[in-house]
Write an enzyme that holds these catalytic residues in place. Sequence first.
Site, PDB file in Angstrom:
ATOM      1  N   SER A 459       0.860  -1.183   0.000  1.00 44.02           N
ATOM      2  CA  SER A 459       0.000   0.000   0.000  1.00 44.02           C
ATOM      3  C   SER A 459       0.888   1.222   0.000  1.00 44.02           C
ATOM      4  O   SER A 459       2.058   1.157   0.404  1.00 44.02           O
ATOM      5  CB  SER A 459      -0.901   0.007   1.240  1.00 44.02           C
ATOM      6  OG  SER A 459      -1.528   1.256   1.404  1.00 44.02           O
ATOM      7  N   TYR A 472      -2.020  -0.834  10.375  1.00 43.70           N
ATOM      8  CA  TYR A 472      -2.158  -1.087   8.940  1.00 43.70           C
ATOM      9  C   TYR A 472      -0.885  -0.691   8.190  1.00 43.70           C
ATOM     10  O   TYR A 472      -0.344  -1.472   7.389  1.00 43.70           O
ATOM     11  CB  TYR A 472      -3.356  -0.310   8.395  1.00 43.70           C
ATOM     12  CG  TYR A 472      -3.584  -0.517   6.917  1.00 43.70           C
ATOM     13  CD1 TYR A 472      -4.229  -1.652   6.441  1.00 43.70           C
ATOM     14  CD2 TYR A 472      -3.156   0.431   5.980  1.00 43.70           C
ATOM     15  CE1 TYR A 472      -4.437  -1.852   5.078  1.00 43.70           C
ATOM     16  CE2 TYR A 472      -3.357   0.243   4.625  1.00 43.70           C
ATOM     17  CZ  TYR A 472      -3.997  -0.897   4.183  1.00 43.70           C
ATOM     18  OH  TYR A 472      -4.194  -1.092   2.839  1.00 43.70           O
TER      19      TYR A 472
END
Length: 589
Positions: A459, A472
């Site tokens: 990501s 995350y």
Amino acid sequence: MTAAGPEPRRREVTGSGVRLAVWEQGDPGRPTVLLVHGYPDTHRVWDDVAAALAGDHHVVRYDVRGAGASQKPGRRRDYRLDLLADDLFAVADAVSPDRPVHVVAHDWGSIQSWEAVTRPGAEERIAGYTSISGPCLDHVGHWMRRRMARPTPRHVGQLLDQLVHSWYIGAFHLPGVAPAAWRHGLARRWGTVLRVAEGVSPRPGHPQTTLADDAVRGIDLYRANMLPRLLRPRRRPTAVPVQLIGLSRDHYVGAALAEDLGQWVPDLRRHTLDATHWSALLEKGPVVARLVGDFVAHREGRPVPQTSRAAQEPGRQGRFAGKLAVVTGAGSGIGRATALAFAEQGADLALCDLDLAAAERTAARAAELGATAHAWRVDVSDGPAVDAFAAEVAARQGVPDIVVNNAGIGHSGTFLQTTEKEWQRVLDVNLWGVIHGCRAFGALMTERGEGGHIVNLASAAAYLPSKVLAAYATSKAAVLMLSDCLRAEMAAHRIGVTAICPGVVNTSITRTTTFSGLDEAQQAARQKRVSKMYARRNYPPEKVARQILRAVAERRAVVPVTFEARAARVAGRIAPGLLRAAARLDLGR
């Protein structure tokens, strides 16, 4: 011999005017595999392959004319391709008079076997042909003519590249040069040459004690055949099914030589082995034996172990035709879009998701696009479950060529807000799920020895810090570093590794993202708000899928996807302080 077992049985067969030394292993009642060596080798170059095949096949090898224990012709014209082909048929008739043989050949053995395979009616005596690093000279002659007739930059580049690869052929045509080199040092140092240039370790029986004489006599193979065939190529189609094993690190035979092969061989299967010219046989003999064994089983109408997909499905079209792609988290979002993009480009699919019904819907849509697709319910955070998934895929569909570790979950919360249980959940899925997928499928791909590609979904958060994405972002940063480390390790096996780093993409992950410190009603409200923000950004998962396919095709390392992901990647290099300052903002809250 390199493996325990009965010694090969030796006999003599009369070829086209010469006596040929022949060795047999295995049960004569089983399918006969006829192995033909190249220059400057003898039958001993096949030791590892023969040992691996002998348990299930009748394996036959012979020293070609002029080499090893076979008779030495006295004239250059006695090395013509038509006579070499006659020798092959003579051996085949002697060792398997009632059944066609399966020919496997390397280097000059492959060149001379093409002469036999393209002879009219060859399909009656040759059930299948596996060619390794030795093209048909007539095919090469036509290949050269087509590229000289249309000298595009690509065609000129191919011609020049092969000319560089074939430098030694010119040297072999110079009077006295090559024989002197072999007799005055090269033969004594051949083992060193193989070790340094080819990555081949020393072994009994290779190089052979007759190397100097074999190499000098074998020069007539080049002088008797090269120029006549390249300058006046014949049309040589064949009805014999052919398996072509290309070598990714071949120093002598370029991959481009086989580009036009389909016009001569209607039934053609291709594989690429991560090997040099000689290491294919001397270091990766069991891998070659597996490919040969699968091809023989296919030609004999027996069940074929699902390990060599390219040898079974030659009819698909597209950039990834004949490939098998595994996609985790394939029930929705980027996983679903990626699976369907691969299906559109000819790949078959092995799909998994925690939601089996969603994965099955993706598989059904892929089937409408022409793919063979199967779905499994798998929790990627469960290592044994992923191992079992990999084993089932290999047994049912084969070892994959491409693995996309896509499954992931979203979570938002500062470090102090995020509980240990939340940390565990995020790391189990986002990091350990990738680790499990890389390990389970990477081991299979490495053992197969035909290369491949692994894609890990990271990501932009991997390099774009945010105080509200502690768990995350940490999980995705770990995936990015894992990919870098794995890429270095897998390079030796010709397995590429890509880290995909999307920014804001409109997928269903926002509807399942969890938030630290919120009750159920607050969670739902926050999910709705974030989903609307991602929807306004309106960057669809199909665009990410296209970048994934491009990354696999181009073997790219790190791919930021979306403008914000690319901008953050650049900013992290030129203005890291700016990103650290932005990390203090309560984005998404």
